[in-house]
Every structure is written in C-alpha cells, then in structure tokens.
Design an enzyme around this catalytic site. Sequence first.
Site, mmCIF file in Angstrom:
data_model
loop_
_atom_site.group_PDB
_atom_site.id
_atom_site.type_symbol
_atom_site.label_atom_id
_atom_site.label_comp_id
_atom_site.label_asym_id
_atom_site.label_seq_id
_atom_site.Cartn_x
_atom_site.Cartn_y
_atom_site.Cartn_z
ATOM 1 N N GLU A 138 0.770 -1.135 0.105
ATOM 2 C CA GLU A 138 0.080 0.140 0.049
ATOM 3 C C GLU A 138 0.712 1.203 0.058
ATOM 4 O OE1 GLU A 138 -4.498 0.866 1.678
ATOM 5 O OE2 GLU A 138 -2.938 0.500 3.404
ATOM 6 N N HIS A 196 8.507 -26.288 1.415
ATOM 7 C CA HIS A 196 7.723 -27.579 0.615
ATOM 8 C C HIS A 196 6.949 -27.116 -0.154
ATOM 9 C CE1 HIS A 196 10.081 -30.572 3.179
ATOM 10 N NE2 HIS A 196 9.868 -29.608 4.122
ATOM 11 N N LYS A 229 -13.000 1.742 -2.226
ATOM 12 C CA LYS A 229 -13.990 2.067 -1.142
ATOM 13 C C LYS A 229 -15.127 2.927 -1.692
ATOM 14 C CE LYS A 229 -10.907 2.290 2.519
ATOM 15 N NZ LYS A 229 -10.191 3.077 3.724
#
Length: 430
Positions: free
Chosen positions: A271, A292, A403
């Site tokens: 951000e 792994h 938003k």
Amino acid sequence: MRVDLGNALDDVASPGVARADLDSLDERVADAHERIADGRANDEHGYAALNLPDTVDPDAIRSAVEPFADADAVLTVGIGGSALGAATLANALESDVDAYFLDNVDPEHVRTLLDDVSLADAAVNVVSRSGTTAETLANFLVVRDAMDAAGVDWTERTFVTTGEEGNLRDLADRHDLPALAVPEGVPGRFSALSTVGLACAAIQGHDLDAILAGASDGADSLDGSLFESPAYAYGAVSYALDERGAAVNAMMPYAESLETFAEWFAQLWAESLGKDGVGQTPARALGATDQHSQLQLYRAGPRDKMVSLVRPVERDDRAIPETDLPGLEYLGGSSLGELLDAEFEATEASLAAAGRPNVRVEIDRVDERSLGELLYGMEAACVLAGELYGVDTFVQPAVEWGKRAARGLLGGGDFEEADAVADKRTLTVE
C-alpha cells in the site's frame, strides 16, 4: 535488528547489487535521511509515524482499557492497518487473554468467530480513524446485535479507537464509552506502535513500555548511511534489487509466531510503495513450512524475486527423542530449534547456490522489545524505500477508489466509481 546483505550482492545473486553501486546508493540514502529527519522534526503527515516511540502515551492506553481488566478475550473490529498491527503483536506473544480479529465481512467467518467468543467475557475494540469504514461498522453492528441477543450490555464491554470526529466518536460520546484517539498524521498501516496496535496488547497484559523501548532502539539506529542503519540497509537493498528486476519480495519468517508479521509487512509494503507504476509485490511465506510449497519457485522460477529470511536467534526449544528407526538416528539428540535453524541456513544457502538474492534479518528473540524494534525497522525501511522510488509513501488513492465504489453500490452516496461496476466486461464459461 541485524540485516545481512551478503547474498544480495551481484557476485552471489542475479539480480544482485554491486558493492560499488551500494556505495553510490548510499549518497541518495543520506539525502533521503535528511528528508525523513525534516519530516519527523515537523511532525509531517506520515513521517509522524516514526516519532511514535516518543509521542505515544502508554499510560493513557492502560487507563482506557482498565475497565476490561476482567476480560478473558479481546475482539478487535477493524480492517487493514486497524487490525494487522495489533494481530501481529497478539499472535507473536503468549497471553492468557485470547485475541480475535474481525477484519473481513465474510458472513460465514463472522458467524464462526462469534460462535467461538464469549461476548459476556470479552472486550470489544472498534477501530476506525474516520469512523465511517464500511466493513468495520458493518461488523460492529453485527457484533452489537449478537451481544444484545446474548443479553450482554454492549456499552459495558465496548471501547473505540478513532479520530476526533466521525460516527464512532459520536457513538462513544453518546454512550460514554472509553475511547482512544488515533494519532494525527499516522496512516493506519504505520499505526502498530500507537493506540491502534497497542490497546489489544495492553488488555492481553503485554509490556507496552518494552515494545516502545524496542521501537526507540530502532529509531536510534537511523543514520544517514545504509551501512550504519539496519532499517535503511533493508529498504535500500530492496529498492535496488527491484530496480534490477526483483519485483517480488517474499517475506519468510522462521517462527510460527511471526506468520502474521508477514501479513502486516505485505500491507505496509504494497500500500505504501505500489504507485506510479513502481513498487515491489510482497509475497508471504513461512519457514520451514513453505520450503515444501514455495521454495521451488523462488529457487528455480523466474529471476524476479528477493527472499527476506527473518528469524529470532534465541527461542524456547524442545528436544527430539532418540530413535532407532533406520535413517533417522541423526535426529535423535538434537532439537526442533536446531532443526529449524538448519532449515533456515539450508534455505539461505540453497537460494545463494542458485544465484537468487536473499536478505537475512535477525532479531534477538520474539518478545516485546524485539518486536517493537522489528516493526519500527520495517516502517523506517518502507519510508526510505518510498523516498528512493520518489512516491508519496503515505497515501493510498487506489484503495480509496474501491471504497467509494463499494459504498455507492450499497446506497451510501452517489459515487461515479460505482457506475464502473455496471460496465464490467464479461466472458463467461459454464
């Protein structure tokens, strides 16, 4: 905090940074340090975050949470920077008080979490600087309804952390709720060492003074040279490697307790730096688990990654029992800690052998002081990297766009961003 850049040099890795180039970059680091120092001296927006070890008042935090001294759990309702800093501390440090975080509006997740929490015995902390964050307020309304349904007086179990104005501040004033102020000039993702991140830690009984002392250690280490400051060393080499093609930064702590730290780092890095077509993409991994699952890609995939290997040098340990199972005798008599350290060093060597850049970051142990220093160090590294990229580290316009679109779709106002949703191009395969 100690940072080893050896495996990021170009005689080890490709992409890598020549030692001479680090010397040249150090001149820019010195200029960036002056800008950062000026910003801190003037308490400018964003730069004020690096002053938190001196400006935050731990006594005020302890006083605000004193009514919840009997809590068996703390439920933080927030999202992004309003939750990840607190979660990093809570998940790294042991406590008899459980910590839960409502940081998503997935209804099944919310239902499951609320089924697990005894709301009568919990403290609920609602965190939003603006007091208008849709996800946070929606979740709080659901929590408040659940408390009412359980016969719990929500006003007796709730406190807020918010700005001086807004819906949450009005709610606190109306119901005389305990309230903590979000510090001015500190973006949410930089607020772990403030009221935002430390209230949960206080309820859990953690040592706020030690956390802030560690952060002060980090602040004291800031210097005009990357060769004198671990934080600047990390920020500068991350920037330099990105400029040379390492566009992905895989944060890989070798401690289960630091897994949430990698999530916190991902928000901070993405951000803050992802603007104007630049910025590394953070990836999250956990050692030794992801040896792994992800290491194959990091060692043998595209040469577009750096790996950040983080570990505590001291930890509690557990012996591995002796065994007579064929081929496993070598494990007996050693310990899980020794095995994890061997995995760490083997991964580091494996990446170097394949010519893949990696950086070692070490802290003394996973405790309050070391966590304070680690969080502060990564914030300072991020601010320095932002200066080197030439971006505004402390804004997030792309986030705000989403938003506004979501709020418009829910009828919360007339936002042109919401209109873009109807223009979605489709190519559906069923």
